[in-house]
Write an enzyme that holds these catalytic residues in place. Sequence first.
Site, PDB file in Angstrom:
ATOM      1  N   ARG A  24      71.821  81.631  27.705  1.00  0.00           N
ATOM      2  CA  ARG A  24      70.424  82.081  27.600  1.00  0.00           C
ATOM      3  C   ARG A  24      69.687  81.467  26.418  1.00  0.00           C
ATOM      4  O   ARG A  24      68.800  82.097  25.835  1.00  0.00           O
ATOM      5  CB  ARG A  24      70.334  83.614  27.500  1.00  0.00           C
ATOM      6  N   ARG A  28      63.611  84.673  25.637  1.00  0.00           N
ATOM      7  CA  ARG A  28      62.511  85.386  24.963  1.00  0.00           C
ATOM      8  C   ARG A  28      62.649  85.532  23.464  1.00  0.00           C
ATOM      9  O   ARG A  28      61.718  85.995  22.811  1.00  0.00           O
ATOM     10  CB  ARG A  28      62.347  86.774  25.605  1.00  0.00           C
ATOM     11  N   ARG A  37      56.236  80.696  29.251  1.00  0.00           N
ATOM     12  CA  ARG A  37      56.352  81.707  30.304  1.00  0.00           C
ATOM     13  C   ARG A  37      54.992  82.337  30.591  1.00  0.00           C
ATOM     14  O   ARG A  37      54.631  82.574  31.741  1.00  0.00           O
ATOM     15  CB  ARG A  37      57.345  82.775  29.873  1.00  0.00           C
ATOM     16  N   ASP A  74      67.715  80.742  37.690  1.00  0.00           N
ATOM     17  CA  ASP A  74      68.373  82.047  37.655  1.00  0.00           C
ATOM     18  C   ASP A  74      69.377  82.140  38.793  1.00  0.00           C
ATOM     19  O   ASP A  74      69.182  81.516  39.846  1.00  0.00           O
ATOM     20  CB  ASP A  74      67.349  83.187  37.780  1.00  0.00           C
ATOM     21  N   TYR A 151      74.222  92.053  43.391  1.00  0.00           N
ATOM     22  CA  TYR A 151      72.757  92.191  43.349  1.00  0.00           C
ATOM     23  C   TYR A 151      72.166  92.252  44.766  1.00  0.00           C
ATOM     24  O   TYR A 151      71.225  92.996  45.027  1.00  0.00           O
ATOM     25  CB  TYR A 151      72.132  91.026  42.573  1.00  0.00           C
TER      26      TYR A 151
HETATM   27  C1  CP3 Z   1      73.412  88.239  35.893  1.00  0.00           C
HETATM   28  C2  CP3 Z   1      72.574  86.997  35.631  1.00  0.00           C
HETATM   29  C3  CP3 Z   1      71.185  86.842  35.949  1.00  0.00           C
HETATM   30  N1  CP3 Z   1      70.823  85.560  35.563  1.00  0.00           N
HETATM   31  C4  CP3 Z   1      71.897  84.909  35.013  1.00  0.00           C
HETATM   32  C5  CP3 Z   1      73.017  85.779  35.081  1.00  0.00           C
HETATM   33  C6  CP3 Z   1      74.433  85.428  34.693  1.00  0.00           C
HETATM   34  C7  CP3 Z   1      74.658  85.485  33.214  1.00  0.00           C
HETATM   35  C8  CP3 Z   1      74.558  86.883  32.619  1.00  0.00           C
HETATM   36  O1  CP3 Z   1      75.414  87.715  32.911  1.00  0.00           O
HETATM   37  O2  CP3 Z   1      73.629  87.073  31.825  1.00  0.00           O
HETATM   38  C9  CP3 Z   1      71.966  83.535  34.508  1.00  0.00           C
HETATM   39  C10 CP3 Z   1      70.791  82.925  33.875  1.00  0.00           C
HETATM   40  N2  CP3 Z   1      69.527  83.434  33.751  1.00  0.00           N
HETATM   41  C11 CP3 Z   1      68.726  82.541  33.106  1.00  0.00           C
HETATM   42  C12 CP3 Z   1      69.480  81.368  32.863  1.00  0.00           C
HETATM   43  C13 CP3 Z   1      68.828  80.095  32.319  1.00  0.00           C
HETATM   44  C14 CP3 Z   1      69.487  79.226  31.429  1.00  0.00           C
HETATM   45  C15 CP3 Z   1      69.894  79.768  30.065  1.00  0.00           C
HETATM   46  O3  CP3 Z   1      71.002  80.334  29.962  1.00  0.00           O
HETATM   47  O4  CP3 Z   1      69.152  79.509  29.082  1.00  0.00           O
HETATM   48  C16 CP3 Z   1      70.782  81.620  33.310  1.00  0.00           C
HETATM   49  C17 CP3 Z   1      72.019  80.735  33.216  1.00  0.00           C
HETATM   50  C18 CP3 Z   1      67.314  82.720  32.750  1.00  0.00           C
HETATM   51  C19 CP3 Z   1      66.743  84.073  32.700  1.00  0.00           C
HETATM   52  N3  CP3 Z   1      66.902  85.077  33.625  1.00  0.00           N
HETATM   53  C20 CP3 Z   1      66.124  86.150  33.279  1.00  0.00           C
HETATM   54  C21 CP3 Z   1      65.434  85.838  32.066  1.00  0.00           C
HETATM   55  C22 CP3 Z   1      64.426  86.733  31.379  1.00  0.00           C
HETATM   56  C23 CP3 Z   1      63.182  86.691  32.201  1.00  0.00           C
HETATM   57  C24 CP3 Z   1      61.908  86.720  31.431  1.00  0.00           C
HETATM   58  O5  CP3 Z   1      61.510  85.700  30.843  1.00  0.00           O
HETATM   59  O6  CP3 Z   1      61.268  87.778  31.485  1.00  0.00           O
HETATM   60  C25 CP3 Z   1      65.804  84.543  31.710  1.00  0.00           C
HETATM   61  C26 CP3 Z   1      65.320  83.731  30.537  1.00  0.00           C
HETATM   62  C27 CP3 Z   1      65.980  87.398  34.074  1.00  0.00           C
HETATM   63  C28 CP3 Z   1      67.210  87.994  34.639  1.00  0.00           C
HETATM   64  N4  CP3 Z   1      68.077  87.351  35.468  1.00  0.00           N
HETATM   65  C29 CP3 Z   1      69.125  88.205  35.774  1.00  0.00           C
HETATM   66  C30 CP3 Z   1      68.887  89.451  35.154  1.00  0.00           C
HETATM   67  C31 CP3 Z   1      69.806  90.645  35.235  1.00  0.00           C
HETATM   68  C32 CP3 Z   1      67.672  89.329  34.465  1.00  0.00           C
HETATM   69  C33 CP3 Z   1      66.927  90.428  33.734  1.00  0.00           C
HETATM   70  C34 CP3 Z   1      67.492  90.695  32.405  1.00  0.00           C
HETATM   71  C35 CP3 Z   1      66.716  89.991  31.347  1.00  0.00           C
HETATM   72  O7  CP3 Z   1      65.479  90.088  31.382  1.00  0.00           O
HETATM   73  O8  CP3 Z   1      67.344  89.393  30.449  1.00  0.00           O
HETATM   74  C36 CP3 Z   1      70.287  87.825  36.615  1.00  0.00           C
END
Ligand code: CP3
Length: 342
Positions: A24, A28, A37, A74, A151
């Site tokens: 990640r 944010r 974003r 994602d 999911y």
């Molecule tokens: C389970 C999972 C998801 N997404 C992901 C996983 C597996 C890794 C883990 O366990 O964290 C993987 C993921 N999600 C994102 C990336 C991008 C690359 C990176 O790692 O920088 C990667 C590799 C961007 C993201 N994916 C998400 C964000 C935040 C969204 C935003 O900008 O509001 C980002 C940067 C949203 C997301 N996406 C997901 C959730 C549960 C959420 C909401 C939680 C949160 O807000 O942090 C599903």
Amino acid sequence: MAEKTILKALAGETQAVPPVWLMRQAGRYLPEYKATRAKAGDFLTLCYTPELAAEVTLQPIRRYGFDGAILFADILLVPQALGADLWFVTGEGPRLSTIDGPADFDALKPAGAIHETLSPVYETVRILSKELPGETTLIGFAGAPWTVATYMIAGRGTPDQGPAHALRQENPAVFDALMERITEATILYLSAQVEAGAEVVKVFDSWAGSLKGEAFRRYALEPARRIVAALKERHPGLPVIVFPREAGEFYEGFHAATGADCVALDNSVDADWAAAHVQTKGCVQGNLDPKLMVTGGEALVAETKRIVRAFSGGPHIFNLGHGITPDANPENVHRMLEAIRG
Ligand SMILES: Cc1c2[nH]c(c1CCC(=O)O)Cc1[nH]c(c(CCC(=O)O)c1C)Cc1[nH]c(c(CCC(=O)O)c1C)Cc1[nH]c(c(C)c1CCC(=O)O)C2
């Protein structure tokens, strides 16, 4: 050609200074991410607009000089490409249409249809493979079938993956068909990322820890083994990282059982134990508690150095045990890098 330290680690090389990137890392906690974003309007538009997705992928590389860049996308784009509804509720996380029985499964698209939705992601990869510095490794990714299924079945993140466990016990035919569909789609998706320029791929099984015993073998090990084998057959020599989060004792033997070149460790595993029982079979990545990126201080420096030392005898890629959180202090990333690189 510039030296790619992540590729060296994945090839089994022990390096005096381990390469580093963070799960990640585009997120944010960075003001420049929030600005891009906001420009995109919402998270999914950001994921599907190649220029903006490439821009946020590059931001942490510019700021920190990480050795790896992870494609910005994602894991839930694959369910959407299979026909599920997907949206993000601010402050709460993802929401999807649910899978409760055969009718919901039958409404999904075939695996081969995913490229219609996911082609902008491949374009992001193509832009990145041109724009990244020569020493930075481009990492593609997808969710593992079990994690993605949790999911798709529940329609949201769940603390114990209860709905997915219920479906696999009460309706194994639908559950197995869903796992099969996701596995096929994941192979096609990752293969297309590699064709577009991804040099490494990572499979995120964030909820692997809720599978025990035989269920872990069947729904975490076996799909990972199939994905790794299919990708290596299509792309000989492709390095693959698998992250079976909270796999506990199953971390031991995970390289051999799946064919993964690197196993990513969460922060519940002891680094000395993992060096003796996991790293002896291949590269490891991860382990630093992401909370330390919020709290910082001497504890961050000491723990970073402890992990570097514990894994100094074999191939190692420095990373966190899970994603960096929005409340992390960007200055703490510099402190961590100083502790690793000196
Ligand atoms: C389970 C999972 C998801 N997404 C992901 C996983 C597996 C890794 C883990 O366990 O964290 C993987 C993921 N999600 C994102 C990336 C991008 C690359 C990176 O790692 O920088 C990667 C590799 C961007 C993201 N994916 C998400 C964000 C935040 C969204 C935003 O900008 O509001 C980002 C940067 C949203 C997301 N996406 C997901 C959730 C549960 C959420 C909401 C939680 C949160 O807000 O942090 C599903």
